[in-house]
Design an enzyme around this catalytic site. Structure first.
Site, PDB file in Angstrom:
ATOM      1  N   HIS A  72     -11.330  -5.798  11.736  1.00 16.89           N
ATOM      2  CA  HIS A  72     -11.222  -7.205  11.366  1.00 16.89           C
ATOM      3  C   HIS A  72     -10.506  -7.990  12.452  1.00 16.89           C
ATOM      4  CE1 HIS A  72     -12.035  -7.298   6.759  1.00 16.89           C
ATOM      5  NE2 HIS A  72     -12.920  -6.579   7.403  1.00 16.89           N
ATOM      6  N   TYR A 201      -6.045 -14.785   2.105  1.00 15.55           N
ATOM      7  CA  TYR A 201      -4.706 -14.934   1.515  1.00 15.55           C
ATOM      8  C   TYR A 201      -4.628 -16.356   0.964  1.00 15.55           C
ATOM      9  CZ  TYR A 201      -3.058 -10.637   3.829  1.00 15.55           C
ATOM     10  OH  TYR A 201      -2.867  -9.328   4.228  1.00 15.55           O
ATOM     11  N   LYS A 297       2.523  -4.245   5.802  1.00 13.53           N
ATOM     12  CA  LYS A 297       3.331  -3.565   6.819  1.00 13.53           C
ATOM     13  C   LYS A 297       3.824  -2.175   6.424  1.00 13.53           C
ATOM     14  CE  LYS A 297       3.506  -6.333  10.243  1.00 13.53           C
ATOM     15  NZ  LYS A 297       2.052  -6.240  10.291  1.00 13.53           N
ATOM     16  N   TYR A 385       1.026  -9.915  12.293  1.00 13.66           N
ATOM     17  CA  TYR A 385       0.039  -9.230  11.452  1.00 13.66           C
ATOM     18  C   TYR A 385      -0.589  -8.039  12.175  1.00 13.66           C
ATOM     19  CZ  TYR A 385      -3.246  -8.824   7.578  1.00 13.66           C
ATOM     20  OH  TYR A 385      -3.937  -8.362   6.486  1.00 13.66           O
TER      21      TYR A 385
HETATM   22  P1  FAD Z   1       4.879   7.606   0.352  1.00 14.30           P
HETATM   23  O1  FAD Z   1       3.475   7.227   0.554  1.00 14.30           O
HETATM   24  O2  FAD Z   1       5.585   7.076  -0.852  1.00 14.30           O
HETATM   25  O3  FAD Z   1       4.946   9.186   0.346  1.00 14.30           O
HETATM   26  C1  FAD Z   1       6.067   9.903  -0.071  1.00 14.30           C
HETATM   27  C2  FAD Z   1       5.618  11.256  -0.561  1.00 14.30           C
HETATM   28  O4  FAD Z   1       6.747  12.045  -0.870  1.00 14.30           O
HETATM   29  C3  FAD Z   1       4.799  11.160  -1.843  1.00 14.30           C
HETATM   30  O5  FAD Z   1       3.599  11.865  -1.693  1.00 14.30           O
HETATM   31  C4  FAD Z   1       5.716  11.768  -2.887  1.00 14.30           C
HETATM   32  O6  FAD Z   1       4.974  12.418  -3.916  1.00 14.30           O
HETATM   33  C5  FAD Z   1       6.519  12.740  -2.067  1.00 14.30           C
HETATM   34  N1  FAD Z   1       7.837  13.069  -2.638  1.00 14.30           N
HETATM   35  C6  FAD Z   1       8.704  12.248  -3.270  1.00 14.30           C
HETATM   36  N2  FAD Z   1       9.801  12.938  -3.654  1.00 14.30           N
HETATM   37  C7  FAD Z   1       9.603  14.219  -3.246  1.00 14.30           C
HETATM   38  C8  FAD Z   1      10.379  15.401  -3.373  1.00 14.30           C
HETATM   39  N3  FAD Z   1      11.567  15.391  -3.982  1.00 14.30           N
HETATM   40  N4  FAD Z   1       9.894  16.546  -2.848  1.00 14.30           N
HETATM   41  C9  FAD Z   1       8.694  16.572  -2.216  1.00 14.30           C
HETATM   42  N5  FAD Z   1       7.910  15.471  -2.088  1.00 14.30           N
HETATM   43  C10 FAD Z   1       8.358  14.310  -2.602  1.00 14.30           C
HETATM   44  N6  FAD Z   1       1.621  -1.176   1.606  1.00 14.30           N
HETATM   45  C11 FAD Z   1       0.762  -2.017   2.121  1.00 14.30           C
HETATM   46  O7  FAD Z   1       0.804  -2.227   3.341  1.00 14.30           O
HETATM   47  N7  FAD Z   1      -0.182  -2.627   1.310  1.00 14.30           N
HETATM   48  C12 FAD Z   1      -0.256  -2.361  -0.052  1.00 14.30           C
HETATM   49  O8  FAD Z   1      -1.102  -2.899  -0.760  1.00 14.30           O
HETATM   50  C13 FAD Z   1       0.658  -1.486  -0.623  1.00 14.30           C
HETATM   51  N8  FAD Z   1       0.616  -1.197  -1.949  1.00 14.30           N
HETATM   52  C14 FAD Z   1       1.551  -0.326  -2.466  1.00 14.30           C
HETATM   53  C15 FAD Z   1       1.560  -0.014  -3.833  1.00 14.30           C
HETATM   54  C16 FAD Z   1       2.529   0.836  -4.372  1.00 14.30           C
HETATM   55  C17 FAD Z   1       2.521   1.151  -5.858  1.00 14.30           C
HETATM   56  C18 FAD Z   1       3.512   1.385  -3.523  1.00 14.30           C
HETATM   57  C19 FAD Z   1       4.592   2.315  -4.095  1.00 14.30           C
HETATM   58  C20 FAD Z   1       3.469   1.103  -2.159  1.00 14.30           C
HETATM   59  C21 FAD Z   1       2.505   0.248  -1.615  1.00 14.30           C
HETATM   60  N9  FAD Z   1       2.465  -0.063  -0.246  1.00 14.30           N
HETATM   61  C22 FAD Z   1       1.584  -0.909   0.268  1.00 14.30           C
HETATM   62  C23 FAD Z   1       3.364   0.524   0.698  1.00 14.30           C
HETATM   63  C24 FAD Z   1       2.739   1.728   1.402  1.00 14.30           C
HETATM   64  O9  FAD Z   1       1.813   2.353   0.571  1.00 14.30           O
HETATM   65  C25 FAD Z   1       3.890   2.608   1.753  1.00 14.30           C
HETATM   66  O10 FAD Z   1       4.710   1.901   2.659  1.00 14.30           O
HETATM   67  C26 FAD Z   1       3.459   3.935   2.357  1.00 14.30           C
HETATM   68  O11 FAD Z   1       2.871   4.735   1.366  1.00 14.30           O
HETATM   69  C27 FAD Z   1       4.683   4.636   2.944  1.00 14.30           C
HETATM   70  O12 FAD Z   1       4.367   5.944   3.268  1.00 14.30           O
HETATM   71  P2  FAD Z   1       5.429   7.091   3.143  1.00 14.30           P
HETATM   72  O13 FAD Z   1       4.725   8.311   3.608  1.00 14.30           O
HETATM   73  O14 FAD Z   1       6.676   6.669   3.765  1.00 14.30           O
HETATM   74  O15 FAD Z   1       5.776   7.199   1.587  1.00 14.30           O
HETATM   75  C1  DHB Z   2      -4.236  -4.809   1.264  1.00 10.62           C
HETATM   76  C2  DHB Z   2      -2.929  -4.773   0.855  1.00 10.62           C
HETATM   77  C3  DHB Z   2      -2.027  -5.654   1.396  1.00 10.62           C
HETATM   78  O1  DHB Z   2      -0.746  -5.616   1.018  1.00 10.62           O
HETATM   79  C4  DHB Z   2      -2.413  -6.594   2.325  1.00 10.62           C
HETATM   80  O2  DHB Z   2      -1.510  -7.485   2.798  1.00 10.62           O
HETATM   81  C5  DHB Z   2      -3.721  -6.626   2.732  1.00 10.62           C
HETATM   82  C6  DHB Z   2      -4.635  -5.719   2.201  1.00 10.62           C
HETATM   83  C7  DHB Z   2      -5.198  -3.854   0.680  1.00 10.62           C
HETATM   84  O3  DHB Z   2      -4.795  -3.073  -0.188  1.00 10.62           O
HETATM   85  O4  DHB Z   2      -6.364  -3.891   1.049  1.00 10.62           O
END
Ligand code: FAD
Ligand code: DHB
Length: 391
Positions: A72, A201, A297, A385
Site C-alpha cells: 500500500h 481512517y 505500530k 506511518y
Molecule cells: P504477543 O503477540 O502478545 O505475544 C506474546 C505471546 O506470549 C503470546 O503468544 C502469549 O500466549 C505468550 N505468553 C504469555 N504469557 C506467557 C507465559 N507465561 N509463558 C509462555 N508464553 C506466554 N497492533 C496493531 O498494530 N494493529 C492492531 O489492530 C492490533 N490489534 C490488537 C488486538 C489485541 C486484542 C491485542 C492484544 C493487540 C493488538 N495489536 C495490534 C498489537 C499487536 O498485535 C501486538 O503489539 C503484537 O502482537 C506484539 O507482539 P508480541 O510478540 O510482543 O506479543
Molecule cells: C489494522 C489495524 C490497525 O490498528 C491499523 O491502524 C491499521 C490496520 C488491521 O488490523 O488491518
C-alpha cells in the site's frame, strides 16, 4: 534443558527472534503457553512497516508475504464528509507499507522454526524468570504436566502485556508510564471485498472508524465504541449501519456489506516500562510497551526490539564488545517513545472522547486540514506511518 537464549512467548516478537538467532547460528528455545492454532488464529495487527517487510525478507521469511501481501502506497483520511489521500512514496522518498496479517506472519515463522530452527514448545507456560542478575538466568516452566527449568545465557521476555518476564525486574528499579482511553475498538472480519483499495481512517462526530483488509475478498473494519463494550451488544445490521454513517462522503461513496465472520473488542492503552533490560533479562514487544492500535505500530515495535537484540548479540559474538547489548534499553526506548507519540497523535486526532467539547472538535478538524494542506504536516504523518528506521 540448556540453551543460549531462552525466549518466553511465541507471538511475533518471540518467533522472529528465534528465526534471527537461528540465521546467525545462535541456539534458542521458545516457550509458548498457548497451543499452535491459538497463536495462528488470534486476530490482531494487519500492517507491516517498510522496515518490518525488509527484516522478514532478509530472514528468509518473506516468500508468502511477497506473494500474498498487498503493498500500500497511501492511506485515506476521511472527515467532514471529505477525503484526503496521503501518498507515502511521494512524501518519504519511496517508502510504503504491506497489508499482511499478524496471523500470517506467525504461521510463516512457526513453519520455518519447526522445520529448521531450535525447539518451539507449545502449551509450555513460563512460571517465572529467575536469576536475571546472575550469569545463568533460568526460566521455570510447566509442560505436559511437569515442571522443568530452562537454563540460559540470556532470557528474552516476549510474553506480551500479561506475561511473567516483566515481573522479574525488581519494582524499585523500574518506572512505568501509562495512559488509558475512554473508548475501545470493535473489530470485525467480513467476507466482502474491501470497499476501497487503501485503508480509510475516518474521523466523525459519532466516533472513529477504520476500513482495512486481509485479502482482496476479506475486509477488516473497526468502530470506536465505549470502553467496556461487549461485542455481542452490536448486531451485524447495527455495525454496518454505523460504519456507513461514519464513512459517508459528500461524493456518494458506498460501503459494501457481507457476512461478518468474527467480532471482538480491543481496549486502548499506552504503556511504557523502563528499563527494558535487567541483567541478562531483556523485554521485547508488548511485554515492555503498548500503543493504542490507531498508528498500526504494536507489531512493528515488537519487530524493532528483537532486531536490536539479535544484532547486539551478534555484535558481542563477533567483536567481544557488549556495548550494544548494554545500550539495548536506551536504543529501543528512543524508537518506542516515537511510536508512542505517533500513536497518541493519531488516536487523539481521530477519536471522539465522550466529553469532547466543540473546541476539541475544531482542533481535530484543524489538525486534519493541516495534513491535507501542508506537505510538511503530511510528510510527518507519512514518515511515522511507514516507520522509524531500525538501528
Ligand atoms: P504477543 O503477540 O502478545 O505475544 C506474546 C505471546 O506470549 C503470546 O503468544 C502469549 O500466549 C505468550 N505468553 C504469555 N504469557 C506467557 C507465559 N507465561 N509463558 C509462555 N508464553 C506466554 N497492533 C496493531 O498494530 N494493529 C492492531 O489492530 C492490533 N490489534 C490488537 C488486538 C489485541 C486484542 C491485542 C492484544 C493487540 C493488538 N495489536 C495490534 C498489537 C499487536 O498485535 C501486538 O503489539 C503484537 O502482537 C506484539 O507482539 P508480541 O510478540 O510482543 O506479543
Ligand atoms: C489494522 C489495524 C490497525 O490498528 C491499523 O491502524 C491499521 C490496520 C488491521 O488490523 O488491518
Amino acid at each position: 534443558m540448556r540453551t543460549t537464549v531462552g525466549i518466553v512467548g511465541a507471538g511475533p516478537a518471540g518467533l522472529l527472534l528465534a528465526r534471527l538467532l537461528h540465521r546467525a547460528g545462535i541456539d534458542s528455545v521458545v516457550l509458548e503457553s498457548r497451543d499452535r492454532s491459538y497463536v495462528e488464529q488470534r486476530q490482531r495487527a494487519g500492517i507491516l512497516e517498510q522496515g518490518t517487510v525488509d527484516v522478514l525478507r532478509a530472514a528468509g521469511a518473506g516468500e508468502r508475504m511477497d506473494r500474498e501481501g498487498l503493498r500500500h502506497d497511501g492511506i485515506e483520511l476521511r472527515y467532514d464528509r471529505r477525503r484526503h489521500r496521503v501518498d507515502f512514496p511521494a512524501l518519504t522518498g519511496g517508502r510504503s507499507v504491506m497489508v499482511y496479517a499478524q496471523t500470517e506472519v506467525c504461521k510463516d515463522l512457526i513453519a520455518l522454526q519447526l522445520k529448521e530452527g531450535g525447539p518451539l514448545l507449545f502449551e509450555a507456560e513460563a512460571l517465572a524468570v529467575e536469576g536475571a542478575d546472575t550469569d545463568s538466568p533460568r526460566v521455570r516452566f510447566r509442560h505436559e504436566g511437569r515442571e522443568s527449568v530452562l537454563e540460559c545465557d540470556y532470557v528474552v521476555g516476549c510474553d506480551g502485556f500479561w506475561g511473567v518476564a516483566r515481573k522479574a525486574i525488581p519494582a524499585g528499579l523500574t518506572r512505568t508510564f501509562e495512559r488509558t482511553y475512554p473508548f475501545a475498538w470493535l473489530g470485525i472480519l467480513a467476507d466482502v471485498p474491501p470497499s476501497h483499495d487503501e485503508l480509510v481512517y475516518a474521523r466523525h462526530d459519532r466516533g472513529f472508524a477504520l476500513l482495512s483488509m486481509r485479502s482482496p475478498s476479506v475486509s477488516r473494519l473497526y468502530l470506536q465504541v465505549p470502553e467496556g463494550t461487549d461485542a455481542e451488544q452490536w448486531s451485524d445490521e447495527e455495525i454496518w449501519q454505523e460504519l456507513q454513517y461514519r464513512f459517508e462522503t459528500a461524493d456518494g461513496w458506498r460501503l459494501e456489506r457481507g457476512p461478518i465472520t468474527q467480532k471482538s473488542v480491543t481496549p486502548m492503552r499506552s504503556y511504557v516500562h523502563e528499563p527494558m533490560r535487567h541483567g541478562r533479562l531483556f523485554l521485547a514487544g508488548d511485554a515492555a510497551h503498548i500503543v493504542p492500535p490507531t498508528g498500526a505500530k504494536g507489531l512493528n515495535l515488537a519487530v524493532g526490539d528483537v532486531v536490536t537484540f539479535a544484532r547486539a548479540l551478534v555484535h558481542l559474538r563477533e567483536t567481544g564488545s557488549a556495548e550494544r547489548l548494554d545500550a539495548y534499553s536506551q536504543t529501543c526506548l528512543r524508537r518506542v517513545w516515537q511510536a508512542e507519540r505517533f500513536s497518541y497523535d493519531m488516536t487523539t486526532m481521530l477519536h471522539r472522547a465522550p466529553d469532547a467539547t466543540p473546541f476539541d472538535d475544531g482542533l481535530q478538524l484543524a489538525r486534519l486540514d493541516r495534513i491535507a494542506s501542508s506537505r510538511a504536516a503530511a510528510t510527518d504523518l507519512a514518515e511515522g506511518y511507514t516507520g522509524f528506521p531500525l538501528d
